[in-house]
Write an enzyme that holds these catalytic residues in place. Structure first.
Site, PDB file in Angstrom:
ATOM      1  N   ASP A  44       2.675  -9.089   9.437  1.00 17.09           N
ATOM      2  CA  ASP A  44       1.103  -9.342   9.369  1.00 17.09           C
ATOM      3  C   ASP A  44       0.899 -10.811   9.218  1.00 17.09           C
ATOM      4  O   ASP A  44       0.463 -11.372   8.094  1.00 17.09           O
ATOM      5  CB  ASP A  44       0.585  -8.965   8.038  1.00 17.09           C
ATOM      6  CG  ASP A  44       0.734  -7.177   7.910  1.00 17.09           C
ATOM      7  OD1 ASP A  44       0.296  -6.526   8.844  1.00 17.09           O
ATOM      8  OD2 ASP A  44       1.694  -6.654   7.122  1.00 17.09           O
ATOM      9  N   HIS A  65       9.043   1.087   3.281  1.00 16.55           N
ATOM     10  CA  HIS A  65      10.189   1.085   4.411  1.00 16.55           C
ATOM     11  C   HIS A  65      10.988  -0.022   4.227  1.00 16.55           C
ATOM     12  O   HIS A  65      10.928  -0.817   3.366  1.00 16.55           O
ATOM     13  CB  HIS A  65       9.634   1.186   5.956  1.00 16.55           C
ATOM     14  CG  HIS A  65       8.579   0.228   6.217  1.00 16.55           C
ATOM     15  ND1 HIS A  65       8.998  -1.191   6.298  1.00 16.55           N
ATOM     16  CD2 HIS A  65       7.339   0.205   6.276  1.00 16.55           C
ATOM     17  CE1 HIS A  65       7.822  -1.915   6.539  1.00 16.55           C
ATOM     18  NE2 HIS A  65       6.895  -1.018   6.587  1.00 16.55           N
ATOM     19  N   SER A  98       4.363   1.074   8.228  1.00 19.70           N
ATOM     20  CA  SER A  98       4.119   2.509   7.735  1.00 19.70           C
ATOM     21  C   SER A  98       3.302   3.133   9.033  1.00 19.70           C
ATOM     22  O   SER A  98       3.445   4.437   9.072  1.00 19.70           O
ATOM     23  CB  SER A  98       3.017   2.295   6.532  1.00 19.70           C
ATOM     24  OG  SER A  98       3.626   1.604   5.371  1.00 19.70           O
ATOM     25  N   GLN A 108     -10.251  -2.772   2.535  1.00 18.89           N
ATOM     26  CA  GLN A 108      -9.604  -3.412   3.791  1.00 18.89           C
ATOM     27  C   GLN A 108      -9.780  -2.438   4.964  1.00 18.89           C
ATOM     28  O   GLN A 108      -9.206  -2.647   6.098  1.00 18.89           O
ATOM     29  CB  GLN A 108      -8.258  -3.873   3.477  1.00 18.89           C
ATOM     30  CG  GLN A 108      -7.237  -3.000   3.186  1.00 18.89           C
ATOM     31  CD  GLN A 108      -6.077  -3.733   2.884  1.00 18.89           C
ATOM     32  OE1 GLN A 108      -5.988  -4.290   1.792  1.00 18.89           O
ATOM     33  NE2 GLN A 108      -5.130  -3.716   3.783  1.00 18.89           N
ATOM     34  N   GLY A 137      11.326  -2.874   5.407  1.00 17.67           N
ATOM     35  CA  GLY A 137      10.527  -4.222   5.357  1.00 17.67           C
ATOM     36  C   GLY A 137       9.983  -4.300   4.325  1.00 17.67           C
ATOM     37  O   GLY A 137      10.036  -5.606   3.619  1.00 17.67           O
ATOM     38  N   HIS A 138       9.496  -3.409   3.474  1.00  9.60           N
ATOM     39  CA  HIS A 138       8.994  -3.480   2.033  1.00  9.60           C
ATOM     40  C   HIS A 138      10.149  -4.126   1.096  1.00  9.60           C
ATOM     41  O   HIS A 138       9.766  -4.591   0.415  1.00  9.60           O
ATOM     42  CB  HIS A 138       8.244  -2.269   1.486  1.00  9.60           C
ATOM     43  CG  HIS A 138       6.926  -2.198   2.130  1.00  9.60           C
ATOM     44  ND1 HIS A 138       6.998  -0.849   2.986  1.00  9.60           N
ATOM     45  CD2 HIS A 138       5.774  -2.621   2.155  1.00  9.60           C
ATOM     46  CE1 HIS A 138       5.675  -0.847   3.529  1.00  9.60           C
ATOM     47  NE2 HIS A 138       4.934  -2.054   3.062  1.00  9.60           N
ATOM     48  N   MET A 166       0.918  -1.118  -0.088  1.00 11.90           N
ATOM     49  CA  MET A 166       0.006  -0.023   0.127  1.00 11.90           C
ATOM     50  C   MET A 166       0.811   1.127  -0.044  1.00 11.90           C
ATOM     51  O   MET A 166       0.323   2.463   0.330  1.00 11.90           O
ATOM     52  CB  MET A 166      -0.995  -0.072   1.299  1.00 11.90           C
ATOM     53  CG  MET A 166      -1.827  -1.265   1.162  1.00 11.90           C
ATOM     54  SD  MET A 166      -3.408  -0.937   2.189  1.00 11.90           S
ATOM     55  CE  MET A 166      -2.977  -0.591   3.713  1.00 11.90           C
TER      56      MET A 166
HETATM   57  O1  PAF Z   1      -0.089  -5.641   3.827  1.00 14.64           O
HETATM   58  C1  PAF Z   1      -0.533  -4.833   2.771  1.00 14.64           C
HETATM   59  O2  PAF Z   1       0.144  -3.828   2.791  1.00 14.64           O
HETATM   60  C2  PAF Z   1      -1.781  -5.028   2.441  1.00 14.64           C
HETATM   61  O3  PAF Z   1      -2.851  -5.564   3.220  1.00 14.64           O
HETATM   62  C3  PAF Z   1      -2.009  -5.574   0.972  1.00 14.64           C
HETATM   63  C4  PAF Z   1      -1.446  -7.261   1.090  1.00 14.64           C
HETATM   64  C5  PAF Z   1      -0.932  -5.144   0.064  1.00 14.64           C
HETATM   65  C6  PAF Z   1      -3.147  -5.565   0.359  1.00 14.64           C
HETATM   66  O4  PAF Z   1      -3.681  -4.453   0.185  1.00 14.64           O
END
Ligand code: PAF
Length: 284
Positions: A152, A34, A188, A61, A36-37, A30
């Site tokens: 997550d 950072h 984030s 979501q 982690g991504h 999303m």
């Molecule tokens: O973890 C996230 O950033 C979101 O839940 C995802 C997997 C991109 C779905 O919108």
């Protein structure tokens, strides 16, 4: 790095790579990226020839009381970060592209039971939104593998269950949590914390570590309820507000049973404007 916004351009690039016999790894995000991504993108490179990242703040979501408009959007900075880790393609669809009829009228994916526990209990409909958008993104990108962060933990299990139940042809790769030096899991949402709150926030992970040690030390029958209560008190004493702290079976996320060997501690706590989540798997 090429950036595409619409489905036609995305499909054209995916098709071109497929015709060259190349494999594709996918990292859905999303944005507001950072380390982690970036660890997800680096991991993705180990599994496929090309890496596609999506940035889409998924309205489906977010709950009605959750502030999607103020979710941090930092596209220019995110692009620079993605280039630094050799991302091949960035997909940045709009909400109209993903939900042309509006997401209220969209078909959806519901992963039963597991979606209603823990974060799902605090955020009704959240995992329906996650499963639906991830399913849709998988159909658009058609990756061989997709990487998700273990922070997550419940999201990872929901997606893994969806993929298995619906026989989706994609391998899900869990990538380990990246933490600040303080132990705080990168997120984030940490951007919402003031300097004072940033000093308090690591208490969440410290408490999980304490609880994990206590679980390993204590003998059968372990008094799960008493240990969880003490852990919750520690979190509150540090200045956070516990949403939940639960001991669960590592895959089903059902309440841990006395004989379970692989369990996970899942926790969520409020601090200022942020809701922080963390987890710690424990082998007993
Ligand atoms: O973890 C996230 O950033 C979101 O839940 C995802 C997997 C991109 C779905 O919108």
């Amino acid at each position: 790095m090429n950036t595409v916004e619409n489905i036609k351009d995305l499909r054209a690039q995916v098709k071109a790579w497929r015709m060259q016999g190349l494999t594709i790894a996918f990292v859905p995000t999303m944005g507001n990226l950072h380390d982690g991504h970036l660890a997800l993108v680096k991991a993705a490179h180990r599994y496929a020839d090309k890496v596609i990242v999506s940035i889409f703040v998924n309205p489906m979501q977010f709950g009605l009381s959750e502030d999607i408009d103020n979710y941090p959007r930092t596209l220019a900075q995110d692009k620079a970060s993605l280039i630094s880790v050799n991302t091949d393609l960035l997909f940045t669809p709009t909400a109209d592209t993903i939900y042309p009829k509006g997401y209220g009228d969209n078909s959806y994916v519901e992963v039963p039971n597991i979606s209603d526990l823990h974060c799902g209990a605090s955020r009704p409909g959240h995992f329906r939104g996650v499963a639906t958008v991830v399913c849709k993104l998988f159909n658009l990108v058609q990756p061989d593998v997709a990487c998700f962060g273990s922070k997550d933990y419940q999201q990872l299990q929901v997606i893994q269950t969806m993929v298995e139940d619906l026989s989706m042809p994609v391998d899900i790769i869990p990538v380990e949590i990246i933490r600040e030096k303080s132990g705080l899991a990168m997120s984030s949402r940490n951007g919402y914390l003031t300097p004072e709150e940033l000093a308090i926030a690591p208490a969440l992970y410290k408490t999980l570590q304490w609880l994990s040690e206590e679980l390993r030390k204590s003998h059968q029958p372990r008094d799960y309820a008493a240990l969880v209560m003490q852990a919750s008190e520690q979190i509150e004493k540090a200045g956070l507000k516990t949403d939940y702290i639960n001991l669960c079976h590592a895959q089903t996320l059902a309440p841990a049973m006395p004989n379970d060997k692989e369990i996970v501690i899942l926790a969520a706590a409020y601090l200022g404007k942020a809701r922080l989540i963390d987890n710690l798997p424990v082998s007993l």
